[in-house]
Design a protein around this motif. Structure first.
Motif, PDB file in Angstrom:
ATOM      1  N   GLN A  73      10.908  56.431  29.849  1.00  0.00           N
ATOM      2  CA  GLN A  73      11.954  55.549  29.310  1.00  0.00           C
ATOM      3  C   GLN A  73      11.340  54.568  28.319  1.00  0.00           C
ATOM      4  O   GLN A  73      10.226  54.090  28.536  1.00  0.00           O
ATOM      5  CB  GLN A  73      12.617  54.748  30.437  1.00  0.00           C
ATOM      6  N   GLN A  74      12.088  54.249  27.267  1.00  0.00           N
ATOM      7  CA  GLN A  74      11.636  53.268  26.298  1.00  0.00           C
ATOM      8  C   GLN A  74      12.733  52.231  26.053  1.00  0.00           C
ATOM      9  O   GLN A  74      13.920  52.541  26.165  1.00  0.00           O
ATOM     10  CB  GLN A  74      11.263  53.945  24.977  1.00  0.00           C
ATOM     11  N   SER A  75      12.308  51.017  25.724  1.00  0.00           N
ATOM     12  CA  SER A  75      13.260  49.921  25.539  1.00  0.00           C
ATOM     13  C   SER A  75      14.170  50.131  24.328  1.00  0.00           C
ATOM     14  O   SER A  75      15.216  49.492  24.225  1.00  0.00           O
ATOM     15  CB  SER A  75      12.519  48.587  25.418  1.00  0.00           C
ATOM     16  N   ASN A  76      13.810  51.016  23.422  1.00  0.00           N
ATOM     17  CA  ASN A  76      14.655  51.295  22.255  1.00  0.00           C
ATOM     18  C   ASN A  76      15.671  52.411  22.544  1.00  0.00           C
ATOM     19  O   ASN A  76      16.367  52.865  21.641  1.00  0.00           O
ATOM     20  CB  ASN A  76      13.808  51.668  21.048  1.00  0.00           C
ATOM     21  N   GLY A  77      15.739  52.867  23.795  1.00  0.00           N
ATOM     22  CA  GLY A  77      16.676  53.919  24.171  1.00  0.00           C
ATOM     23  C   GLY A  77      16.072  55.309  24.181  1.00  0.00           C
ATOM     24  O   GLY A  77      16.717  56.263  24.624  1.00  0.00           O
ATOM     25  N   GLY A  78      14.862  55.451  23.702  1.00  0.00           N
ATOM     26  CA  GLY A  78      14.201  56.751  23.712  1.00  0.00           C
ATOM     27  C   GLY A  78      13.874  57.188  25.135  1.00  0.00           C
ATOM     28  O   GLY A  78      13.609  56.360  26.002  1.00  0.00           O
ATOM     29  N   SER A  79      13.913  58.490  25.383  1.00  0.00           N
ATOM     30  CA  SER A  79      13.551  59.007  26.701  1.00  0.00           C
ATOM     31  C   SER A  79      13.206  60.486  26.606  1.00  0.00           C
ATOM     32  O   SER A  79      13.569  61.168  25.639  1.00  0.00           O
ATOM     33  CB  SER A  79      14.685  58.801  27.709  1.00  0.00           C
ATOM     34  N   ASP A  98       5.227  54.915  20.402  1.00  0.00           N
ATOM     35  CA  ASP A  98       5.441  53.598  20.991  1.00  0.00           C
ATOM     36  C   ASP A  98       4.996  52.574  19.955  1.00  0.00           C
ATOM     37  O   ASP A  98       3.825  52.252  19.856  1.00  0.00           O
ATOM     38  CB  ASP A  98       4.637  53.444  22.285  1.00  0.00           C
ATOM     39  N   ILE A 101       7.308  48.659  21.296  1.00  0.00           N
ATOM     40  CA  ILE A 101       8.398  48.645  22.270  1.00  0.00           C
ATOM     41  C   ILE A 101       7.809  48.777  23.664  1.00  0.00           C
ATOM     42  O   ILE A 101       6.605  48.915  23.820  1.00  0.00           O
ATOM     43  CB  ILE A 101       9.411  49.784  21.996  1.00  0.00           C
ATOM     44  N   THR A 102       8.646  48.742  24.682  1.00  0.00           N
ATOM     45  CA  THR A 102       8.189  48.874  26.063  1.00  0.00           C
ATOM     46  C   THR A 102       8.472  50.283  26.560  1.00  0.00           C
ATOM     47  O   THR A 102       9.572  50.791  26.382  1.00  0.00           O
ATOM     48  CB  THR A 102       8.903  47.852  26.971  1.00  0.00           C
ATOM     49  N   SER A 103       7.452  50.900  27.178  1.00  0.00           N
ATOM     50  CA  SER A 103       7.600  52.247  27.727  1.00  0.00           C
ATOM     51  C   SER A 103       7.130  52.257  29.182  1.00  0.00           C
ATOM     52  O   SER A 103       6.230  51.503  29.547  1.00  0.00           O
ATOM     53  CB  SER A 103       6.752  53.253  26.938  1.00  0.00           C
TER      54      SER A 103
END
Length: 121
Positions: A73-79, A98, A101-103
């Motif tokens: 999961q990533q804070s920008n909505g990526g997954s 990354d 952002i937060t992953s």
């Protein structure tokens, strides 16, 4: 104090310098693993620095045939996600960029319902 992100970058710079001096060969990268283990499933997130950017990838290994899943999961909505139930097989997520952002990853044992979350990067 040096943060883990800075340490990963410094490791990559040191590797590039060593390669430039002919001290070693191979790809210039540094990896840091953030574990997320539950009984029956060994997993986590690998952070790599190469080509001037941080990259993250999640993994889960079924240690005894349990159904193990990993979700990156990533804070920008990526997954990205993947799973395996083959003994000693490792399922990998896609590698995602990354960039500030937060992953993190969540690894779950689908047979027991137990999950673990890695530290964030």
């Amino acid at each position: 104090m040096i943060t883990k992100r800075t340490a990963v970058r410094l490791g990559a710079v040191a590797t590039v310098a060593a390669v430039g001096l002919g001290l070693s060969t191979g790809i210039a990268s540094a990896n840091t693993t953030y574990p997320a283990n539950v009984p029956g499933c060994a997993g986590g997130m690998v952070v790599s620095f190469y080509s001037g950017h941080d990259h993250v990838q999640g993994y889960a290994t079924s240690t005894g045939g349990n159904a193990c899943s990993v979700v990156l999961q990533q804070s920008n909505g990526g997954s990205s996600s993947n799973w395996t139930n083959i003994p000693h097989d490792t399922a990998w997520t896609d590698t995602l960029l990354d960039a500030g952002i937060t992953s993190y990853v969540v690894v779950c044992n689908g047979d027991t319902g137990r999950c673990a979350t890695s530290a964030s990067y």
